[in-house]
Design an enzyme around this catalytic site. Sequence first.
Site, PDB file in Angstrom:
ATOM      1  N   HIS A 132       0.823  -1.210   0.000  1.00 16.77           N
ATOM      2  CA  HIS A 132       0.000   0.000   0.000  1.00 16.77           C
ATOM      3  C   HIS A 132       0.859   1.264   0.000  1.00 16.77           C
ATOM      4  CE1 HIS A 132      -3.643   2.374   1.010  1.00 16.77           C
ATOM      5  NE2 HIS A 132      -2.787   3.136   1.680  1.00 16.77           N
ATOM      6  N   GLU A 133       1.790   1.327   0.924  1.00 15.04           N
ATOM      7  CA  GLU A 133       2.617   2.534   1.038  1.00 15.04           C
ATOM      8  C   GLU A 133       3.571   2.684  -0.145  1.00 15.04           C
ATOM      9  OE1 GLU A 133       1.803   4.685   3.062  1.00 15.04           O
ATOM     10  OE2 GLU A 133       0.523   3.470   4.371  1.00 15.04           O
ATOM     11  N   HIS A 161       1.850   4.612  -2.895  1.00 16.85           N
ATOM     12  CA  HIS A 161       1.954   6.056  -2.676  1.00 16.85           C
ATOM     13  C   HIS A 161       3.361   6.559  -3.033  1.00 16.85           C
ATOM     14  CE1 HIS A 161      -1.934   6.339  -0.866  1.00 16.85           C
ATOM     15  NE2 HIS A 161      -1.621   5.666   0.235  1.00 16.85           N
TER      16      HIS A 161
END
Length: 378
Positions: free
Chosen positions: A26-27, A30
């Site tokens: 997820h990170e 980003h």
Amino acid sequence: MFHLLDLVQHYALPFLVVISVVVFVHEFGHYWVARRCGVKIEVFSIGFGREIFGWTDKHGTRWKVSWLPLGGYVKMYGDGSAASTPGEAVHSMTDAQKRIAFFHQHVDKRMAVVVAGPAANYLFAILVLALLFMFQGQPYSPANVSTVLPNSAAAKAGIQPGDRVLSIDGNTVDRFEDIKRIVALNAGTPIPVEIDRKGEHMKLTVTPEIVSTTDRFGGDHKIGRIGVTSEELKYQKWSPPMALKQAALETWDLTTGTLKAVGQMILGMRSADELGGPLRIAELSGHVARDGFVSLVWFMAVISINLGLINLFPVPLLDGGHLAFYLAERLRGRPLHDNIQEVGMRVGMILVVTLMVFATWNDLVHLKVISYLRGLFS
């Protein structure tokens, strides 16, 4: 009740593996898009709180693992906190600083960075499922009825052994698992069923009975059931393109099923006791890990989908909340007033914390911690 040593040995490690992988994915979504947009990344953290270990790369990003393994964050240049709220410095930056600061990027770039996290979770899940479908095969049972329980909803509707279910509730089905999934989410609701009986197509209506069931982890659920079984189990191996397609369909089914279940909880049609938090995930991780590597990978893909979906909810503090603010900015041609965003963030914090407390309470009840503590004082 779990002994502390058993909890550490059998549940902590699988939980850390599962949560660390899906949070990293997820990170990294980003991070990757932010870097492509020219944003400087100051910190990439798995976990919250004090750093356990880490390193700084040549771009000045601090990669670290922290003590509290309940998430992670990417802190971009200009962020005032791990929640990606603007710091005071964003109002007095030089032109050079603005070029690498997240909050001075065009709104389209900021939207892309926000969406990238959930998108990475979905892409990861699709890739993992596709690999499983290619090498192990996609498990399924043909949509053939082997047995019909006496006096069941299916028997009352006229379904017979040997029938092949073609569609249910307007959805074409190819696998018995599709029938179970749709029926489970329609407890007490009449739904149309189309069957093939020895070459003859028939349309029936069945009303799934509301039943309470306990899963293998001890969780109680109220679901729909019509009283049919299938005794066949097959594994379908797919070519790479078809494996990706089937993985995407599986991901879509999991997403829509989750959304429908959440909607039923909100409307009171489904018990909110089913909502679990970190302790429940840790418990499930331990049980699934005992079933083998493939089961753990399946579970990891499911958690990744849920993490991506939850983060898209339009709640301030989550990615979906940031995205809602940026969509409003895109439509208005200017950002929402700082006071509105600040209030939104505070409300979002209250909602998220309340949900976490409620889910953790459910976990403690489910794990019989509450009843154990009551027993100590009664």
